[in-house]
Design a protein around this motif. Sequence first.
Motif, PDB file in Angstrom:
ATOM      1  N   TYR A  85       0.829  -1.210   0.000  1.00  0.00           N
ATOM      2  CA  TYR A  85       0.000   0.000   0.000  1.00  0.00           C
ATOM      3  C   TYR A  85       0.860   1.256   0.000  1.00  0.00           C
ATOM      4  CZ  TYR A  85      -4.767  -1.809   0.404  1.00  0.00           C
ATOM      5  OH  TYR A  85      -5.981  -2.384   0.136  1.00  0.00           O
ATOM      6  N   LYS A  86       1.948   1.222   0.743  1.00  0.00           N
ATOM      7  CA  LYS A  86       2.823   2.402   0.804  1.00  0.00           C
ATOM      8  C   LYS A  86       3.357   2.756  -0.571  1.00  0.00           C
ATOM      9  CE  LYS A  86       6.861   4.300   3.195  1.00  0.00           C
ATOM     10  NZ  LYS A  86       7.919   4.050   4.197  1.00  0.00           N
ATOM     11  N   SER A  87       3.612   1.745  -1.412  1.00  0.00           N
ATOM     12  CA  SER A  87       4.186   1.986  -2.734  1.00  0.00           C
ATOM     13  C   SER A  87       3.218   2.691  -3.679  1.00  0.00           C
ATOM     14  CB  SER A  87       4.637   0.659  -3.362  1.00  0.00           C
ATOM     15  OG  SER A  87       3.528  -0.143  -3.751  1.00  0.00           O
ATOM     16  N   ILE A  88       1.916   2.661  -3.357  1.00  0.00           N
ATOM     17  CA  ILE A  88       0.931   3.298  -4.237  1.00  0.00           C
ATOM     18  C   ILE A  88       0.146   4.398  -3.532  1.00  0.00           C
ATOM     19  CG2 ILE A  88       0.652   1.164  -5.576  1.00  0.00           C
ATOM     20  CD1 ILE A  88      -2.128   0.882  -4.132  1.00  0.00           C
ATOM     21  N   TRP A  89       0.437   4.667  -2.281  1.00  0.00           N
ATOM     22  CA  TRP A  89      -0.377   5.560  -1.447  1.00  0.00           C
ATOM     23  C   TRP A  89      -0.430   6.976  -2.008  1.00  0.00           C
ATOM     24  CZ3 TRP A  89      -3.427   3.584   2.117  1.00  0.00           C
ATOM     25  CH2 TRP A  89      -4.013   4.397   3.076  1.00  0.00           C
ATOM     26  N   ASN A  90      -1.601   7.591  -1.950  1.00  0.00           N
ATOM     27  CA  ASN A  90      -1.750   8.996  -2.326  1.00  0.00           C
ATOM     28  C   ASN A  90      -1.347   9.845  -1.122  1.00  0.00           C
ATOM     29  OD1 ASN A  90      -2.647  11.596  -2.964  1.00  0.00           O
ATOM     30  ND2 ASN A  90      -4.506  10.897  -3.967  1.00  0.00           N
ATOM     31  N   GLU A  91      -0.079  10.184  -1.056  1.00  0.00           N
ATOM     32  CA  GLU A  91       0.442  10.894   0.112  1.00  0.00           C
ATOM     33  C   GLU A  91      -0.145  12.308   0.212  1.00  0.00           C
ATOM     34  OE1 GLU A  91       2.032   9.633   2.450  1.00  0.00           O
ATOM     35  OE2 GLU A  91       3.095   7.864   1.715  1.00  0.00           O
TER      36      GLU A  91
END
Length: 353
Positions: A85-91
Amino acid sequence: MLDATSPAIRPTHAPADHPKVRIGKVGVLLANLGTPDHYSYWPMRRYLNEFLSDQRVIDYPAWKWQPILQAIILTKRPFSSGAAYKSIWNEDKGESPLMTITRDQTAKMAEVLRARHGDRVMVDFCMRYGNPSTRSKVREMVAAGCERLLFFPLYPHYAGATTATANDQFFRALMEETWQPASRTVPAYFDHPAYVDALARSVETAYAGMDTAPDVLVCSYHGMPERYLRQGDPYHCQCVKTTRLLKERLGWEDDRIVSTFQSRFGPEEWLKPYTVDHVADLARQGRKRIAVIAPAFSADCIETLEEINEEIRESFEEAGGEDFTYIPCLNDDDAHIAALADVVDANLGGWLD
């Protein structure tokens, strides 16, 4: 998105002390799978616990499954899933892409339905797992004066682990309402002409931007245990039909398109061919250029942005594949929203006359 601006009024002929209520609205509640609130351990664990405890998803007896889930899977999987999830997260927005896209879809759907029906229709969204919950959104719509609710699981193909469990949660929410609204659920729309046409347009647009067309278009659908098919779940048949209708709409020969299944979980045999293996086979057979599309997903999510565009791409390239193209989900594309709005209108028959 939810329009709760209609004034509360005292019903005609009601006594002076009768509470004011909002009346006369039709609610359209879009539903998707769900998302963790964050990719860190505890939000991931809460989300995975809710998801993997659903017996529509994992139908093993609780006495057998829960000890494995709680003692083994939920001690390890939140870390690996959190990293994905971190690799695609909308930060920028502090949320997963699925949340961002579903919100955008809902806003566009509200615009389309407002243009068609004025302010009589309210539109909002919920998630089967995580937030915003189905229960909270049903409560909001009833409080806002919705006397009728159309519940729309955003899954083109019916499956017990997707459509059915979303409907289950909707019905549970209705059980808590003192005055239940009249309610309908939207059936699968895997063969709706506007949906198939929107898929075809997305393929045509992607191919138009390439110097050389892919050798094969892989239609990768989320998998399920083969046992569910034998028990009567129609998902596999609906997926295969979507691929056939897409092929016919594109005017292609059979060898240019194939159906595969991804996201295998657990020791059982799942629907085949497995996407991750089949793309490698294609590369070894000399099909060096492929495109992958995910027709069963209405919005890009962890299974498309991370699994397809990373894991499955890697499998293809390691087997000698040279050109891998992922064609995004329909998301909030105007043709997709128009197709979904047509499905909504078909299921609102008689409610807005």
